[in-house]
Enzyme design. Structure first.
Site, PDB file in Angstrom:
ATOM      1  N   ARG A 199     -12.558   5.827  45.805  1.00 42.02           N
ATOM      2  CA  ARG A 199     -11.159   6.077  46.181  1.00 42.02           C
ATOM      3  C   ARG A 199     -10.601   7.331  45.497  1.00 42.02           C
ATOM      4  O   ARG A 199      -9.844   8.102  46.098  1.00 42.02           O
ATOM      5  CB  ARG A 199     -10.336   4.846  45.817  1.00 42.02           C
ATOM      6  CG  ARG A 199      -8.872   4.917  46.145  1.00 42.02           C
ATOM      7  CD  ARG A 199      -8.662   4.897  47.649  1.00 42.02           C
ATOM      8  NE  ARG A 199      -7.257   5.002  47.971  1.00 42.02           N
ATOM      9  CZ  ARG A 199      -6.594   4.161  48.758  1.00 42.02           C
ATOM     10  NH1 ARG A 199      -7.226   3.154  49.319  1.00 42.02           N
ATOM     11  NH2 ARG A 199      -5.312   4.331  49.015  1.00 42.02           N
TER      12      ARG A 199
ATOM     13  N   ASN B  53       8.012   8.804  53.724  1.00 41.31           N
ATOM     14  CA  ASN B  53       7.271   7.795  54.476  1.00 41.31           C
ATOM     15  C   ASN B  53       8.248   7.039  55.366  1.00 41.31           C
ATOM     16  O   ASN B  53       9.378   6.775  54.967  1.00 41.31           O
ATOM     17  CB  ASN B  53       6.602   6.814  53.505  1.00 41.31           C
ATOM     18  CG  ASN B  53       5.806   5.736  54.235  1.00 41.31           C
ATOM     19  OD1 ASN B  53       5.156   6.000  55.240  1.00 41.31           O
ATOM     20  ND2 ASN B  53       5.872   4.513  53.727  1.00 41.31           N
ATOM     21  N   THR B  54       7.774   6.688  56.553  1.00 47.07           N
ATOM     22  CA  THR B  54       8.593   5.819  57.401  1.00 47.07           C
ATOM     23  C   THR B  54       7.956   4.448  57.462  1.00 47.07           C
ATOM     24  O   THR B  54       6.730   4.317  57.537  1.00 47.07           O
ATOM     25  CB  THR B  54       8.803   6.421  58.807  1.00 47.07           C
ATOM     26  OG1 THR B  54       9.658   5.551  59.552  1.00 47.07           O
ATOM     27  CG2 THR B  54       7.501   6.625  59.566  1.00 47.07           C
ATOM     28  N   HIS B  55       8.812   3.421  57.382  1.00 49.09           N
ATOM     29  CA  HIS B  55       8.330   2.048  57.278  1.00 49.09           C
ATOM     30  C   HIS B  55       9.067   1.173  58.295  1.00 49.09           C
ATOM     31  O   HIS B  55      10.293   1.273  58.427  1.00 49.09           O
ATOM     32  CB  HIS B  55       8.571   1.522  55.854  1.00 49.09           C
ATOM     33  CG  HIS B  55       8.059   0.122  55.665  1.00 49.09           C
ATOM     34  ND1 HIS B  55       6.717  -0.157  55.529  1.00 49.09           N
ATOM     35  CD2 HIS B  55       8.706  -1.062  55.618  1.00 49.09           C
ATOM     36  CE1 HIS B  55       6.566  -1.467  55.415  1.00 49.09           C
ATOM     37  NE2 HIS B  55       7.751  -2.034  55.457  1.00 49.09           N
TER      38      HIS B  55
ATOM     39  N   ASP C 182       6.966   7.260  46.124  1.00 49.80           N
ATOM     40  CA  ASP C 182       6.611   7.266  44.708  1.00 49.80           C
ATOM     41  C   ASP C 182       5.285   6.514  44.552  1.00 49.80           C
ATOM     42  O   ASP C 182       4.608   6.234  45.541  1.00 49.80           O
ATOM     43  CB  ASP C 182       7.746   6.691  43.842  1.00 49.80           C
ATOM     44  CG  ASP C 182       8.019   5.228  44.130  1.00 49.80           C
ATOM     45  OD1 ASP C 182       7.196   4.580  44.830  1.00 49.80           O
ATOM     46  OD2 ASP C 182       9.045   4.709  43.643  1.00 49.80           O
ATOM     47  N   ALA C 183       4.929   6.174  43.337  1.00 46.93           N
ATOM     48  CA  ALA C 183       3.615   5.574  43.104  1.00 46.93           C
ATOM     49  C   ALA C 183       3.529   4.112  43.543  1.00 46.93           C
ATOM     50  O   ALA C 183       2.440   3.538  43.590  1.00 46.93           O
ATOM     51  CB  ALA C 183       3.248   5.715  41.622  1.00 46.93           C
TER      52      ALA C 183
ATOM     53  N   ASP D   1       6.017   1.251  48.866  1.00 47.81           N
ATOM     54  CA  ASP D   1       7.303   1.290  49.576  1.00 47.81           C
ATOM     55  C   ASP D   1       8.490   1.055  48.639  1.00 47.81           C
ATOM     56  O   ASP D   1       9.481   0.426  49.029  1.00 47.81           O
ATOM     57  CB  ASP D   1       7.308   0.275  50.738  1.00 47.81           C
ATOM     58  CG  ASP D   1       6.249   0.601  51.775  1.00 47.81           C
ATOM     59  OD1 ASP D   1       5.991   1.792  52.029  1.00 47.81           O
ATOM     60  OD2 ASP D   1       5.659  -0.343  52.340  1.00 47.81           O
TER      61      ASP D   1
HETATM   62  C1  GAR Z   1       5.297   3.069  62.431  1.00 50.83           C
HETATM   63  O1  GAR Z   1       6.109   2.049  62.916  1.00 50.83           O
HETATM   64  C2  GAR Z   1       5.411   3.154  60.916  1.00 50.83           C
HETATM   65  O2  GAR Z   1       6.660   2.791  60.427  1.00 50.83           O
HETATM   66  C3  GAR Z   1       4.347   2.186  60.477  1.00 50.83           C
HETATM   67  O3  GAR Z   1       3.290   2.418  61.343  1.00 50.83           O
HETATM   68  C4  GAR Z   1       3.808   2.752  62.623  1.00 50.83           C
HETATM   69  C5  GAR Z   1       3.036   3.931  63.147  1.00 50.83           C
HETATM   70  O4  GAR Z   1       3.346   4.166  64.479  1.00 50.83           O
HETATM   71  N1  GAR Z   1       4.010   2.396  59.100  1.00 50.83           N
HETATM   72  C6  GAR Z   1       3.725   1.418  58.262  1.00 50.83           C
HETATM   73  O5  GAR Z   1       3.637   0.245  58.595  1.00 50.83           O
HETATM   74  C7  GAR Z   1       3.477   1.857  56.847  1.00 50.83           C
HETATM   75  N2  GAR Z   1       3.489   0.742  55.967  1.00 50.83           N
HETATM   76  P1  GAR Z   1       2.904   5.514  65.185  1.00 50.83           P
HETATM   77  O6  GAR Z   1       1.432   5.748  64.833  1.00 50.83           O
HETATM   78  O7  GAR Z   1       3.085   5.243  66.648  1.00 50.83           O
HETATM   79  O8  GAR Z   1       3.798   6.622  64.676  1.00 50.83           O
END
Ligand code: GAR
Length: 198
Positions: free
Chosen positions: A66, A108-110, A142-143, A146
């Site tokens: 890793r 990051n988007t969650h 951050d580290a 989420d």
């Molecule tokens: C998105 O909804 C994003 O928020 C999520 O993966 C999806 C990707 O969709 N991310 C996570 O769950 C991170 N923990 P996409 O490939 O269609 O953009």
């Protein structure tokens, strides 16, 4: 106009990447996607390829461990010389090398309303908990998992008949403009300055 370079990291279908690419096609957009990196053969890479944007796949399995993968990822992102790194459905935690190189400049988007339901199954976990409202959150990375500073959120209603897929699709529809808006805000006016800090 010189635009702020951003790198996008993905693992999946890349609908958020596609939204960023659509936005960046507008002449007034303050950012430009200079490269897309995936940790697997993600179908979303096609959005970048068809837009003529460099792509790279950095697989964990191709590295000794890793830590070596983390170094390779950081080196590849660094070569793109982005001012901002956007995790758009990147399903691995980023390690110290990337955080050291781009600390404070990774978002990051969650697909949940953090701090509720962090991790890899935000949509499934929210449904299992029976929440009536979920949504999407854009954070500074951050580290932790989420745990970073919340930059923006959008609520999405949960319907009684929702499957994980249904809810995730409605969250994605709300999340894409949210992410674009945050990236616009972070990149506007930063083209000629020093490294952006969020
Ligand atoms: C998105 O909804 C994003 O928020 C999520 O993966 C999806 C990707 O969709 N991310 C996570 O769950 C991170 N923990 P996409 O490939 O269609 O953009």
């Amino acid at each position: 106009m010189t635009r702020t370079p951003i790198a996008v990291l993905i693992s999946g279908t890349g609908s958020n990447l596609a939204a960023l690419l659509r936005a960046s096609a507008e002449p007034s957009c303050p950012f430009v996607v200079v490269g897309v990196i995936a940790d697997r053969d993600a179908s979303g890479l096609e959005h970048a390829r068809s837009a003529g944007i460099p792509t790279e796949v950095i697989r964990l399995a191709d590295h000794a461990d890793r830590a070596a993968w983390d170094r390779a990822l950081a080196a590849s992102v660094t070569r793109l010389e982005p001012q901002l790194v956007v995790l758009a459905g990147f399903m691995k935690l980023v390690g110290p090398p990337l955080l050291d190189a781009f600390g404070g400049r990774i978002v990051n988007t969650h697909p949940a309303l953090l701090p509720s339901f962090p991790g890899a199954h935000g949509v499934r976990d929210a449904l299992a908990h029976g929440v009536k409202v979920s949504g999407a959150t854009v954070i500074e990375v951050d580290a932790g998992v989420d745990t970073g500073r919340i930059l923006a959120q959008v609520p999405v209603e949960v319907r009684a008949e929702d499957t994980e897929h249904d809810l995730h699709e409605r969250i994605k529809a709300a999340e894409q403009p949210l992410l674009v808006e945050v990236v616009r805000g972070l990149t506007a006016g930063r083209q000629d300055g020093p490294a952006a800090t969020l």
